[in-house]
Design a protein around this motif. Structure first.
Motif, mmCIF file in Angstrom:
data_model
loop_
_atom_site.group_PDB
_atom_site.id
_atom_site.type_symbol
_atom_site.label_atom_id
_atom_site.label_comp_id
_atom_site.label_asym_id
_atom_site.label_seq_id
_atom_site.Cartn_x
_atom_site.Cartn_y
_atom_site.Cartn_z
ATOM 1 N N ARG A 248 102.619 -39.531 22.089
ATOM 2 C CA ARG A 248 103.192 -38.195 21.239
ATOM 3 C C ARG A 248 103.266 -36.807 22.047
ATOM 4 O O ARG A 248 104.487 -36.098 21.367
ATOM 5 C CB ARG A 248 101.668 -37.899 20.803
ATOM 6 C CG ARG A 248 101.083 -38.664 20.186
ATOM 7 C CD ARG A 248 99.414 -38.594 19.744
ATOM 8 N NE ARG A 248 98.845 -39.391 18.775
ATOM 9 C CZ ARG A 248 98.764 -39.136 17.880
ATOM 10 N NH1 ARG A 248 99.403 -38.381 17.031
ATOM 11 N NH2 ARG A 248 98.208 -40.986 16.779
ATOM 12 N N PHE A 249 103.822 -36.538 23.155
ATOM 13 C CA PHE A 249 104.163 -35.378 23.834
ATOM 14 C C PHE A 249 105.676 -35.730 23.372
ATOM 15 O O PHE A 249 105.893 -34.902 23.283
ATOM 16 C CB PHE A 249 103.075 -35.223 24.995
ATOM 17 C CG PHE A 249 104.098 -34.453 25.826
ATOM 18 C CD1 PHE A 249 103.885 -32.752 25.660
ATOM 19 C CD2 PHE A 249 105.029 -34.524 26.108
ATOM 20 C CE1 PHE A 249 104.779 -32.394 25.809
ATOM 21 C CE2 PHE A 249 106.012 -33.537 27.033
ATOM 22 C CZ PHE A 249 105.816 -32.440 27.248
ATOM 23 N N ALA A 250 105.369 -37.468 24.130
ATOM 24 C CA ALA A 250 107.422 -37.740 24.073
ATOM 25 C C ALA A 250 107.983 -37.361 23.325
ATOM 26 O O ALA A 250 109.348 -37.152 22.708
ATOM 27 C CB ALA A 250 107.592 -38.884 24.604
ATOM 28 N N LYS A 251 107.501 -37.631 21.310
ATOM 29 C CA LYS A 251 107.704 -38.215 20.474
ATOM 30 C C LYS A 251 108.673 -36.377 19.468
ATOM 31 O O LYS A 251 109.159 -35.765 19.705
ATOM 32 C CB LYS A 251 106.936 -38.786 18.770
ATOM 33 C CG LYS A 251 107.059 -39.959 19.917
ATOM 34 C CD LYS A 251 106.091 -40.644 18.758
ATOM 35 C CE LYS A 251 106.245 -41.412 18.762
ATOM 36 N NZ LYS A 251 105.117 -42.765 17.645
ATOM 37 N N LEU A 252 107.426 -35.506 20.338
ATOM 38 C CA LEU A 252 107.371 -33.916 20.342
ATOM 39 C C LEU A 252 108.659 -33.216 20.917
ATOM 40 O O LEU A 252 108.581 -32.393 20.349
ATOM 41 C CB LEU A 252 105.945 -33.283 20.690
ATOM 42 C CG LEU A 252 105.401 -33.367 18.955
ATOM 43 C CD1 LEU A 252 103.507 -33.040 19.319
ATOM 44 C CD2 LEU A 252 105.570 -33.552 17.826
ATOM 45 N N SER A 253 108.359 -33.727 22.352
ATOM 46 C CA SER A 253 110.032 -33.023 23.233
ATOM 47 C C SER A 253 110.758 -33.407 22.883
ATOM 48 O O SER A 253 111.868 -32.778 23.285
ATOM 49 C CB SER A 253 109.335 -33.563 24.648
ATOM 50 O OG SER A 253 109.060 -34.625 24.835
#
Length: 253
Positions: A248-253
């Motif tokens: 999820r963090f990778a998708k947001l960043s």
């Protein structure tokens, strides 16, 4: 419901052929989520509890912190709560009894108690582990608590070659029988995954048998057909959650 009544209820959930599924949690929030999803009981996993606080498994998380977490989990749900207590943070029965007393005071109704020597690559001799279990049972009896002692053997986890597990089954059965005489309530065989060997243990052991199923296979019905009474997920739920956070963090960043 009193703590003692919860312990009695928890014991009745262990039915060979209709195994209790415990999706191991690590804090009050995860306990509440699993309870709301329809769980019958709550169980921690030592690896997950330690990792969630930045510690390694193997009694690296301080006992005081573990007891505090246990109390918060108990207060987060009305369900019976069992705590993975590893080796009890002590070797000598007297100190072990003191630690178990403190855990009971948090409101927990059950423990996982393993026969590996924490911090060493060996297991306790049957006689010594039997004495340790007997000390826990006497402590619980004195407290008026029918504590569910899920006696875990690490025979199969220590042997990484699954082809050699068949040769360990008789030793596991011997341990189960001795642990039962000492007051154990259940028998946990993490690491054993071959269906016919699980069936053999279930047929030879009168205690409810607990297996580790990190994923979704074999199914609850398939394990029930082998005689299993309890299924644990181990650290898999925590690892899945951490992996999901990373994605999820990778998708947001």
């Amino acid at each position: 419901m009193t703590q003692s009544a919860k312990a009695d209820e928890f014991a009745t959930l262990h039915v060979p052929g209709q195994p209790l599924v415990l999706y191991n949690i690590w804090d009050a929030g995860s306990a509440a989520a699993i309870a709301e999803a329809g769980a019958s009981a709550i169980a921690t996993g030592s690896w997950s509890v330690a990792a969630a606080q930045g510690y390694s498994d193997g009694e690296q998380i301080p006992l005081e912190l573990l007891l505090s977490i246990s109390e918060r989990i108990v207060h987060a749900t009305d369900l019976p709560v069992t705590i993975d207590f590893e080796g009890g943070y002590a070797r000598a029965p007297a100190q072990l009894a003191e630690n178990v007393t403190r855990l009971i005071e948090t409101g927990a109704v059950g423990i996982n108690f393993e026969d590996q020597i924490v911090g060493a690559d060996d297991l306790y001799a049957i006689a010594e582990q039997t004495d340790r279990i007997a000390a826990i049972r006497e402590t619980a009896h004195s407290a008026g608590m029918p504590l569910f002692i899920n006696a875990r053997t690490d025979l199969f986890l220590k042997e990484k070659d699954a082809l050699r597990h068949e040769g360990l089954v008789d030793s596991a059965i011997e341990r189960a029988q001795s642990y039962e005489q000492a007051g154990a309530s259940g028998f946990f065989i993490p690491g054993l995954s071959e269906p016919e060997l699980i069936r053999r243990v279930c047929r030879a052991v009168s205690l409810p048998v607990n297996v580790l199923r990190p994923g979704t296979s074999p199914s609850r019905a398939e394990l029930g057909a082998l005689g299993v009474a309890r299924i644990s997920a181990g650290p898999a739920p925590y690892r899945s959650m951490i992996a999901d956070l990373s994605v999820r963090f990778a998708k947001l960043s």
